[in-house]
Design a protein around this motif. Structure first.
Motif, PDB file in Angstrom:
ATOM      1  N   ARG A 204      -5.226   5.455  -3.119  1.00  0.00           N
ATOM      2  CA  ARG A 204      -4.006   5.636  -2.836  1.00  0.00           C
ATOM      3  C   ARG A 204      -2.836   4.308  -3.427  1.00  0.00           C
ATOM      4  O   ARG A 204      -1.616   5.117  -4.460  1.00  0.00           O
ATOM      5  CB  ARG A 204      -3.960   4.798  -1.726  1.00  0.00           C
ATOM      6  CG  ARG A 204      -4.369   5.857   0.172  1.00  0.00           C
ATOM      7  CD  ARG A 204      -4.321   5.348   1.204  1.00  0.00           C
ATOM      8  NE  ARG A 204      -4.743   5.875   1.750  1.00  0.00           N
ATOM      9  CZ  ARG A 204      -5.021   5.687   3.274  1.00  0.00           C
ATOM     10  NH1 ARG A 204      -5.201   4.253   3.486  1.00  0.00           N
ATOM     11  NH2 ARG A 204      -5.036   6.417   4.773  1.00  0.00           N
ATOM     12  N   SER A 215       3.398  10.671  -3.076  1.00  0.00           N
ATOM     13  CA  SER A 215       2.455   9.870  -2.400  1.00  0.00           C
ATOM     14  C   SER A 215       3.120   9.640  -1.030  1.00  0.00           C
ATOM     15  O   SER A 215       2.391   9.374   0.066  1.00  0.00           O
ATOM     16  CB  SER A 215       2.237   8.195  -3.098  1.00  0.00           C
ATOM     17  OG  SER A 215       1.696   8.545  -4.319  1.00  0.00           O
ATOM     18  N   VAL A 220       0.661   9.091   2.324  1.00  0.00           N
ATOM     19  CA  VAL A 220       0.559   7.141   1.401  1.00  0.00           C
ATOM     20  C   VAL A 220       1.926   6.069   2.570  1.00  0.00           C
ATOM     21  O   VAL A 220       2.750   6.268   2.606  1.00  0.00           O
ATOM     22  CB  VAL A 220      -0.088   7.528   0.860  1.00  0.00           C
ATOM     23  CG1 VAL A 220      -0.249   5.718  -0.239  1.00  0.00           C
ATOM     24  CG2 VAL A 220      -0.765   8.640   0.080  1.00  0.00           C
ATOM     25  N   ALA A 225       0.411  -0.009   0.804  1.00  0.00           N
ATOM     26  CA  ALA A 225      -0.515   0.072  -0.373  1.00  0.00           C
ATOM     27  C   ALA A 225       0.428  -1.001  -1.427  1.00  0.00           C
ATOM     28  O   ALA A 225      -0.184  -1.653  -1.748  1.00  0.00           O
ATOM     29  CB  ALA A 225      -0.134   1.528  -1.066  1.00  0.00           C
TER      30      ALA A 225
END
Length: 330
Positions: A204, A215, A220, A225
Protein backbone atom coordinates in the motif's frame (compact mmCIF):
# COMPACT_ATOMS: atom_id res chain seq x y z
CA UNK A 1 3.92 -10.60 -58.94
CA UNK A 2 3.02 -9.17 -55.49
CA UNK A 3 4.77 -10.58 -52.46
CA UNK A 4 2.74 -10.75 -49.27
CA UNK A 5 4.41 -10.58 -45.91
CA UNK A 6 3.87 -13.16 -43.21
CA UNK A 7 1.67 -11.70 -40.44
CA UNK A 8 3.00 -14.19 -37.94
CA UNK A 9 6.55 -12.97 -38.40
CA UNK A 10 5.50 -9.36 -38.01
CA UNK A 11 3.67 -10.12 -34.76
CA UNK A 12 6.72 -11.88 -33.35
CA UNK A 13 8.97 -8.91 -34.08
CA UNK A 14 6.62 -6.51 -32.34
CA UNK A 15 6.71 -8.62 -29.19
CA UNK A 16 10.49 -8.58 -29.06
CA UNK A 17 11.73 -6.84 -25.89
CA UNK A 18 13.88 -3.81 -26.76
CA UNK A 19 17.47 -4.04 -25.70
CA UNK A 20 18.59 -1.62 -23.03
CA UNK A 21 21.15 0.96 -24.07
CA UNK A 22 24.59 1.15 -22.47
CA UNK A 23 23.54 4.38 -20.77
CA UNK A 24 20.49 2.73 -19.21
CA UNK A 25 22.56 -0.19 -17.99
CA UNK A 26 25.15 2.12 -16.45
CA UNK A 27 22.41 4.16 -14.82
CA UNK A 28 20.96 1.06 -13.18
CA UNK A 29 24.29 -0.24 -11.94
CA UNK A 30 26.03 3.11 -11.49
CA UNK A 31 25.47 3.36 -7.72
CA UNK A 32 26.85 -0.11 -7.00
CA UNK A 33 29.70 0.53 -9.43
CA UNK A 34 30.51 3.80 -7.65
CA UNK A 35 30.76 1.94 -4.34
CA UNK A 36 33.11 -0.64 -5.84
CA UNK A 37 35.26 2.08 -7.43
CA UNK A 38 35.51 3.95 -4.11
CA UNK A 39 36.58 0.80 -2.28
CA UNK A 40 39.22 -0.01 -4.91
CA UNK A 41 40.51 3.58 -4.95
CA UNK A 42 40.92 3.93 -1.18
CA UNK A 43 42.40 0.45 -0.91
CA UNK A 44 44.94 1.34 -3.59
CA UNK A 45 45.82 4.54 -1.73
CA UNK A 46 46.13 2.91 1.70
CA UNK A 47 46.28 -0.89 1.29
CA UNK A 48 47.75 -1.30 4.78
CA UNK A 49 44.77 0.34 6.50
CA UNK A 50 41.59 0.64 4.48
CA UNK A 51 40.36 -2.98 4.29
CA UNK A 52 41.77 -4.06 7.64
CA UNK A 53 39.29 -5.59 10.07
CA UNK A 54 39.63 -2.65 12.44
CA UNK A 55 38.88 -0.07 9.75
CA UNK A 56 35.96 -2.00 8.24
CA UNK A 57 34.54 -2.28 11.74
CA UNK A 58 34.99 1.46 12.19
CA UNK A 59 33.09 2.14 8.95
CA UNK A 60 30.21 -0.05 10.07
CA UNK A 61 30.20 1.65 13.48
CA UNK A 62 30.22 5.10 11.89
CA UNK A 63 27.29 4.45 9.55
CA UNK A 64 25.10 2.35 11.85
CA UNK A 65 23.08 5.31 13.19
CA UNK A 66 22.91 6.92 9.74
CA UNK A 67 21.56 3.65 8.31
CA UNK A 68 18.70 3.70 10.85
CA UNK A 69 17.84 7.34 10.12
CA UNK A 70 18.06 6.68 6.38
CA UNK A 71 15.71 3.73 6.85
CA UNK A 72 13.18 6.13 8.39
CA UNK A 73 13.63 8.56 5.51
CA UNK A 74 13.12 5.70 3.05
CA UNK A 75 9.66 4.96 4.46
CA UNK A 76 8.30 8.46 3.88
CA UNK A 77 9.91 8.68 0.45
CA UNK A 78 8.28 5.38 -0.52
CA UNK A 79 4.88 7.06 -0.12
CA UNK A 80 6.10 10.02 -2.17
CA UNK A 81 6.71 12.41 0.72
CA UNK A 82 9.72 13.89 2.48
CA UNK A 83 10.71 14.35 6.12
CA UNK A 84 13.04 17.15 7.15
CA UNK A 85 12.56 16.38 10.83
CA UNK A 86 14.15 12.92 11.12
CA UNK A 87 17.46 14.18 12.56
CA UNK A 88 15.74 16.65 14.92
CA UNK A 89 13.39 13.91 16.10
CA UNK A 90 16.32 11.63 16.83
CA UNK A 91 18.05 14.39 18.83
CA UNK A 92 14.92 15.14 20.87
CA UNK A 93 14.35 11.46 21.61
CA UNK A 94 17.94 10.98 22.75
CA UNK A 95 17.80 14.14 24.87
CA UNK A 96 14.49 13.11 26.45
CA UNK A 97 15.78 9.67 27.41
CA UNK A 98 19.02 11.15 28.76
CA UNK A 99 17.23 13.82 30.82
CA UNK A 100 14.87 11.25 32.34
CA UNK A 101 17.71 8.90 33.26
CA UNK A 102 19.66 11.73 34.88
CA UNK A 103 16.49 12.48 36.85
CA UNK A 104 16.39 8.94 38.22
CA UNK A 105 14.04 7.24 35.75
CA UNK A 106 14.94 3.58 35.05
CA UNK A 107 16.78 3.05 31.77
CA UNK A 108 14.06 0.94 30.14
CA UNK A 109 11.32 3.44 30.96
CA UNK A 110 13.46 6.35 29.70
CA UNK A 111 14.06 4.56 26.40
CA UNK A 112 10.35 3.89 25.96
CA UNK A 113 9.67 7.57 26.66
CA UNK A 114 12.14 8.54 23.95
CA UNK A 115 10.46 6.21 21.48
CA UNK A 116 7.08 7.69 22.46
CA UNK A 117 8.45 11.15 21.61
CA UNK A 118 9.37 9.90 18.14
CA UNK A 119 5.94 8.35 17.70
CA UNK A 120 4.27 11.63 18.69
CA UNK A 121 6.38 13.71 16.30
CA UNK A 122 5.73 11.26 13.46
CA UNK A 123 2.02 11.27 14.25
CA UNK A 124 1.92 15.08 14.11
CA UNK A 125 3.75 15.05 10.78
CA UNK A 126 1.33 12.49 9.40
CA UNK A 127 -1.74 14.41 10.54
CA UNK A 128 -0.47 17.68 9.08
CA UNK A 129 0.40 16.12 5.73
CA UNK A 130 -2.17 13.36 5.24
CA UNK A 131 -5.23 14.94 6.84
CA UNK A 132 -4.63 18.70 6.67
CA UNK A 133 -3.06 18.42 3.20
CA UNK A 134 -0.02 20.54 4.05
CA UNK A 135 3.07 20.23 1.89
CA UNK A 136 5.46 17.65 3.35
CA UNK A 137 8.31 20.13 2.96
CA UNK A 138 6.50 22.92 4.81
CA UNK A 139 5.04 20.67 7.51
CA UNK A 140 8.27 18.87 8.37
CA UNK A 141 10.26 22.11 8.18
CA UNK A 142 7.92 23.55 10.81
CA UNK A 143 8.25 20.37 12.86
CA UNK A 144 12.03 20.51 12.53
CA UNK A 145 12.06 24.03 13.99
CA UNK A 146 9.68 23.20 16.83
CA UNK A 147 11.34 19.90 17.72
CA UNK A 148 14.78 21.51 17.81
CA UNK A 149 13.41 24.14 20.17
CA UNK A 150 11.96 21.43 22.39
CA UNK A 151 15.32 19.65 22.41
CA UNK A 152 16.99 22.85 23.64
CA UNK A 153 14.37 23.12 26.38
CA UNK A 154 14.92 19.52 27.45
CA UNK A 155 18.70 19.90 27.56
CA UNK A 156 18.55 23.53 28.78
CA UNK A 157 21.02 24.36 26.03
CA UNK A 158 23.74 22.13 27.47
CA UNK A 159 25.16 18.68 26.80
CA UNK A 160 23.80 15.96 29.07
CA UNK A 161 26.39 13.40 30.18
CA UNK A 162 27.18 10.93 32.99
CA UNK A 163 24.51 8.60 31.64
CA UNK A 164 24.01 5.15 33.23
CA UNK A 165 26.52 2.46 32.24
CA UNK A 166 23.83 0.00 31.15
CA UNK A 167 22.46 2.61 28.75
CA UNK A 168 25.89 3.51 27.34
CA UNK A 169 26.57 -0.17 26.77
CA UNK A 170 23.81 -0.23 24.12
CA UNK A 171 25.93 2.05 21.96
CA UNK A 172 29.43 1.07 23.07
CA UNK A 173 29.19 -2.66 23.79
CA UNK A 174 30.37 -5.34 21.38
CA UNK A 175 29.48 -8.88 20.35
CA UNK A 176 32.25 -10.85 18.60
CA UNK A 177 34.22 -7.58 18.41
CA UNK A 178 31.40 -5.97 16.40
CA UNK A 179 29.76 -2.89 17.99
CA UNK A 180 26.16 -3.41 19.10
CA UNK A 181 24.79 -0.49 17.01
CA UNK A 182 25.76 -2.44 13.88
CA UNK A 183 23.50 -5.32 14.94
CA UNK A 184 20.71 -2.92 15.87
CA UNK A 185 20.97 -1.24 12.46
CA UNK A 186 20.89 -4.57 10.64
CA UNK A 187 17.84 -5.63 12.65
CA UNK A 188 15.93 -2.40 11.92
CA UNK A 189 16.76 -2.48 8.21
CA UNK A 190 15.79 -6.15 7.84
CA UNK A 191 12.41 -5.47 9.49
CA UNK A 192 11.78 -2.44 7.26
CA UNK A 193 12.82 -4.40 4.17
CA UNK A 194 10.47 -7.24 5.07
CA UNK A 195 7.54 -4.87 5.71
CA UNK A 196 8.05 -3.05 2.41
CA UNK A 197 8.55 -6.18 0.34
CA UNK A 198 6.27 -8.83 1.82
CA UNK A 199 3.39 -7.16 3.67
CA UNK A 200 0.13 -5.61 2.56
CA UNK A 201 1.09 -2.38 4.31
CA UNK A 202 4.31 -2.20 2.30
CA UNK A 203 2.45 -2.73 -0.96
CA UNK A 204 0.00 0.00 0.00
CA UNK A 205 2.87 2.38 0.74
CA UNK A 206 4.44 1.72 -2.66
CA UNK A 207 1.08 2.05 -4.39
CA UNK A 208 0.51 5.39 -2.67
CA UNK A 209 3.91 6.66 -3.72
CA UNK A 210 3.36 5.46 -7.28
CA UNK A 211 0.01 7.13 -7.88
CA UNK A 212 -2.19 8.53 -5.12
CA UNK A 213 -5.38 8.74 -7.18
CA UNK A 214 -5.10 5.24 -8.60
CA UNK A 215 -4.40 3.89 -5.12
CA UNK A 216 -7.46 5.64 -3.73
CA UNK A 217 -9.66 4.26 -6.50
CA UNK A 218 -8.23 0.79 -5.82
CA UNK A 219 -9.48 0.94 -2.25
CA UNK A 220 -6.28 1.98 -0.47
CA UNK A 221 -6.83 4.35 2.44
CA UNK A 222 -4.17 6.80 1.26
CA UNK A 223 -4.43 9.10 4.25
CA UNK A 224 -3.97 6.28 6.72
CA UNK A 225 -1.06 4.87 4.71
CA UNK A 226 0.76 8.21 4.76
CA UNK A 227 -0.02 8.71 8.45
CA UNK A 228 1.42 5.30 9.31
CA UNK A 229 4.53 5.93 7.21
CA UNK A 230 5.35 9.15 9.07
CA UNK A 231 4.51 7.61 12.45
CA UNK A 232 6.76 4.60 11.93
CA UNK A 233 9.50 6.88 10.58
CA UNK A 234 9.26 8.95 13.75
CA UNK A 235 9.71 5.88 15.96
CA UNK A 236 12.64 4.60 13.88
CA UNK A 237 14.30 8.04 13.96
CA UNK A 238 13.84 8.18 17.73
CA UNK A 239 15.48 4.78 18.11
CA UNK A 240 18.45 6.01 16.09
CA UNK A 241 18.75 9.10 18.30
CA UNK A 242 18.60 7.07 21.51
CA UNK A 243 21.27 4.73 20.17
CA UNK A 244 23.43 7.73 19.20
CA UNK A 245 23.18 9.11 22.74
CA UNK A 246 24.22 5.71 24.10
CA UNK A 247 27.13 5.55 21.67
CA UNK A 248 28.42 9.01 22.61
CA UNK A 249 27.53 8.74 26.28
CA UNK A 250 25.88 12.15 26.03
CA UNK A 251 22.96 14.01 24.47
CA UNK A 252 22.50 17.50 23.02
CA UNK A 253 19.84 19.40 21.09
CA UNK A 254 21.66 19.21 17.74
CA UNK A 255 23.20 15.78 18.04
CA UNK A 256 23.42 13.99 14.69
CA UNK A 257 22.10 16.96 12.69
CA UNK A 258 24.23 15.92 9.70
CA UNK A 259 22.18 12.76 9.40
CA UNK A 260 19.36 14.67 7.69
CA UNK A 261 21.37 15.51 4.57
CA UNK A 262 23.22 12.21 4.59
CA UNK A 263 19.97 10.24 4.85
CA UNK A 264 18.46 12.13 1.92
CA UNK A 265 21.57 11.50 -0.17
CA UNK A 266 21.56 7.80 0.73
CA UNK A 267 17.91 7.34 -0.26
CA UNK A 268 18.31 9.20 -3.57
CA UNK A 269 21.42 7.16 -4.40
CA UNK A 270 19.52 3.99 -3.56
CA UNK A 271 16.64 4.89 -5.86
CA UNK A 272 18.88 4.25 -8.87
CA UNK A 273 19.61 0.67 -7.81
CA UNK A 274 16.20 -0.73 -8.79
CA UNK A 275 14.65 -0.40 -12.23
CA UNK A 276 11.44 1.14 -10.85
CA UNK A 277 13.37 4.11 -9.50
CA UNK A 278 11.47 3.96 -6.19
CA UNK A 279 12.94 4.33 -2.73
CA UNK A 280 13.99 0.96 -1.34
CA UNK A 281 15.88 -0.36 1.67
CA UNK A 282 18.53 -2.32 -0.26
CA UNK A 283 19.40 0.72 -2.34
CA UNK A 284 19.47 2.92 0.75
CA UNK A 285 21.99 0.55 2.33
CA UNK A 286 24.19 0.91 -0.76
CA UNK A 287 23.87 4.69 -0.52
CA UNK A 288 24.81 4.64 3.16
CA UNK A 289 27.81 2.46 2.33
CA UNK A 290 28.99 4.95 -0.29
CA UNK A 291 28.78 7.81 2.20
CA UNK A 292 30.54 5.80 4.90
CA UNK A 293 33.34 4.58 2.63
CA UNK A 294 33.89 8.06 1.21
CA UNK A 295 34.00 9.73 4.63
CA UNK A 296 36.31 7.12 6.11
CA UNK A 297 38.60 7.07 3.08
CA UNK A 298 38.97 10.84 3.01
CA UNK A 299 39.76 10.85 6.72
CA UNK A 300 42.45 8.22 6.22
CA UNK A 301 43.96 10.31 3.43
CA UNK A 302 43.93 13.37 5.71
CA UNK A 303 41.58 15.42 3.53
CA UNK A 304 40.40 18.67 5.12
CA UNK A 305 36.93 18.45 6.70
CA UNK A 306 35.78 21.49 4.70
CA UNK A 307 36.67 19.68 1.50
CA UNK A 308 34.62 16.74 2.72
CA UNK A 309 31.61 19.05 3.06
CA UNK A 310 32.06 20.12 -0.55
CA UNK A 311 32.26 16.48 -1.66
CA UNK A 312 29.13 15.67 0.34
CA UNK A 313 27.25 18.46 -1.44
CA UNK A 314 28.38 17.13 -4.81
CA UNK A 315 27.21 13.64 -3.85
CA UNK A 316 23.76 14.97 -2.99
CA UNK A 317 23.58 16.77 -6.36
CA UNK A 318 24.69 13.61 -8.16
CA UNK A 319 22.18 11.51 -6.22
CA UNK A 320 19.25 13.76 -7.09
CA UNK A 321 20.37 13.96 -10.73
CA UNK A 322 20.67 10.19 -11.06
CA UNK A 323 17.28 9.75 -9.44
CA UNK A 324 15.71 12.23 -11.90
CA UNK A 325 17.27 10.42 -14.85
CA UNK A 326 15.95 7.13 -13.50
CA UNK A 327 12.46 8.60 -13.24
CA UNK A 328 12.62 9.78 -16.86
CA UNK A 329 13.73 6.29 -17.91
CA UNK A 330 10.51 4.93 -16.40
Amino acid sequence: MTTTSNPGLEDTSTLRVPRRSVGQSLLSSGTVLALVVLIIFFFAMRPDVFLSFTNVRNILYQVAILAIIAGAQTLVMVVGDFDLSVAATSALAGATSAALMLGGTPTGVAILAGLAVGLLVGLVNGLLIAYLNLSAFVATLATLTSVTGLAYLVTQGTTLFNLPADFNNLGQGRILQIPLPVFFAIGVLVVLWFVLKYTTLGRRWYATGGNVEVSRLSGVNVRRARLLAFTVAGVVSAFGGILLAARLGSASAVQGSDNLLFSVAAVFLGMTVVRSGAANIVGTVVGVAIIGVMSNGLNILGVNSYVQQVVTGLIIIAAVTLSSLKTRER
